[in-house]
Design an enzyme around this catalytic site. Structure first.
Site, PDB file in Angstrom:
ATOM      1  NE  ARG A  85       4.718  12.686  12.873  1.00 28.56           N
ATOM      2  CZ  ARG A  85       3.565  12.801  13.485  1.00 28.56           C
ATOM      3  NH1 ARG A  85       3.519  12.871  14.813  1.00 28.56           N
ATOM      4  NH2 ARG A  85       2.443  12.847  12.799  1.00 28.56           N
TER       5      ARG A  85
ATOM      6  CB  VAL B 273       2.917  11.017   1.116  1.00 24.30           C
ATOM      7  CG1 VAL B 273       2.469  10.270  -0.141  1.00 24.30           C
ATOM      8  CG2 VAL B 273       4.242  11.734   0.873  1.00 24.30           C
TER       9      VAL B 273
ATOM     10  NE  ARG C 291       1.138   9.418  10.490  1.00 19.27           N
ATOM     11  CZ  ARG C 291       1.495   9.054   9.262  1.00 19.27           C
ATOM     12  NH1 ARG C 291       1.606   7.762   8.964  1.00 19.27           N
ATOM     13  NH2 ARG C 291       1.733   9.952   8.332  1.00 19.27           N
TER      14      ARG C 291
ATOM     15  CD  GLN D 250      -1.139   0.143   3.749  1.00 19.92           C
ATOM     16  OE1 GLN D 250      -2.239  -0.419   3.698  1.00 19.92           O
ATOM     17  NE2 GLN D 250      -0.733   0.794   4.820  1.00 19.92           N
ATOM     18  N   GLY D 251       0.241   2.393  -0.146  1.00 20.27           N
ATOM     19  CA  GLY D 251       0.932   3.669  -0.011  1.00 20.27           C
ATOM     20  C   GLY D 251       2.032   3.888  -1.038  1.00 20.27           C
TER      21      GLY D 251
ATOM     22  N   PRO E 128      -2.889   5.080   3.280  1.00 17.93           N
ATOM     23  CG  PRO E 128      -3.532   2.975   2.495  1.00 17.93           C
ATOM     24  CD  PRO E 128      -2.571   4.103   2.212  1.00 17.93           C
ATOM     25  CB  SER E 129       0.204   4.608   7.227  1.00 24.63           C
ATOM     26  OG  SER E 129       0.935   5.456   6.366  1.00 24.63           O
TER      27      SER E 129
ATOM     28  CE1 TYR F 158       8.631   8.484   9.668  1.00 25.83           C
ATOM     29  CE2 TYR F 158       8.617  10.884   9.577  1.00 25.83           C
ATOM     30  CZ  TYR F 158       8.525   9.660   8.949  1.00 25.83           C
ATOM     31  OH  TYR F 158       8.319   9.601   7.591  1.00 25.83           O
TER      32      TYR F 158
ATOM     33  NE  ARG G  45       3.171  18.699   8.038  1.00 26.19           N
ATOM     34  CZ  ARG G  45       3.485  17.724   8.889  1.00 26.19           C
ATOM     35  NH1 ARG G  45       3.605  18.007  10.178  1.00 26.19           N
ATOM     36  NH2 ARG G  45       3.683  16.496   8.472  1.00 26.19           N
TER      37      ARG G  45
END
Length: 241
Positions: free
Chosen positions: A142, A178, A186, A17-18, A181-182, A145, A203
């Site tokens: 973040r 971007v 979120r 996905q994605g 689905p993730s 990440y 942003r």
């Protein structure tokens, strides 16, 4: 420069996905033979035209088995990753360890598995998924990440420097926000999907969230760009202007 990848074999992680899925499809359109991998076999089963394999990038044995069975890999796109929220005071050691394992060490496992064959052929392209939330730009909430994605940029430049004279190129992609689905998951987890999405859109100076296909186009370019190595390409709608 030709973006024709005919005769090239590309391995993509997180291809169900994605960005990973969009990239697998883009590599296919460019003429490559694509090995699309993921732990999500249901997603892979709907991916047309690609070879597929279950690959757990957290498992060194799985990485070794899949890469050995794949044979020659000309392009590796390390796309698997995870996004954690929170500051340095919010994250646990377990979250930090998992972030490093999936966002950094998984890429190391993949590179170690395919690089020897590339060196034998004196040709190969490695593309690593980083982010503008990294050493490029500080982003609130973040910490895990951004820390791990900064490590991806350092890793990319190190690999590029070590093997630049041996036909190996290594570059990183640093997206802004971007659609995927993730991302939807979120945004929904905030409790107010619409407000959270509006904040993400606000942003980006271009005034919208990127499509996964736009990131995939950059991946294809980097696979074909034979004079480009050691770079961290921002593709962020102007966020880092």
């Amino acid at each position: 420069m030709s973006l024709d990848l005919t005769g090239q074999k590309v391995l993509v992680t997180a291809a169900a996905q994605g960005i990973g899925r969009a990239s697998a499809e883009a590599f296919l359109r460019a003429g490559a033979t694509v090995l699309a991998t993921d732990i999500n076999m249901d997603g892979l089963d709907t991916l047309q035209g690609c070879e597929t394999a279950r690959l757990d990038v957290l498992d060194a044995a799985s990485v070794a088995q899949v890469c050995k069975a794949a044979g020659q890999i000309d392009v590796l796109f390390n796309c698997a990753g995870v996004v954690h929220g929170g500051s340095v005071l919010d994250c646990s050691d377990d979250e930090l360890d998992f972030g490093y394992d999936l966002n950094v060490k998984a890429m190391v496992r993949m590179v170690r598995a395919v690089l020897p064959g590339m060196l034998d052929r004196k040709s190969g392209a490695i593309i690593n998924m980083s982010s503008v939330a990294s050493s490029v730009k500080g982003v609130p909430n973040r910490f895990v990440y951004s820390t791990t994605k900064a490590a991806v940029i350092g890793m990319t430049k190190s690999i590029a420097a070590d093997y630049v004279g041996q036909g190996i190129r290594c570059n990183a992609i640093c997206p802004g926000t971007v659609q995927s689905p993730s991302l939807d998951e979120r945004l929904a987890a905030t409790g107010d999907y619409d407000a959270a999405r509006a904040d993400f859109v606000a942003r980006q100076p271009l005034g919208r969230i990127a499509d996964a296909d736009e990131i995939a186009d950059l991946a294809v370019y980097l696979a074909a760009a034979t004079y480009t190595t050691g770079q961290a390409y921002c593709i962020d709608g102007g966020w880092t202007i």
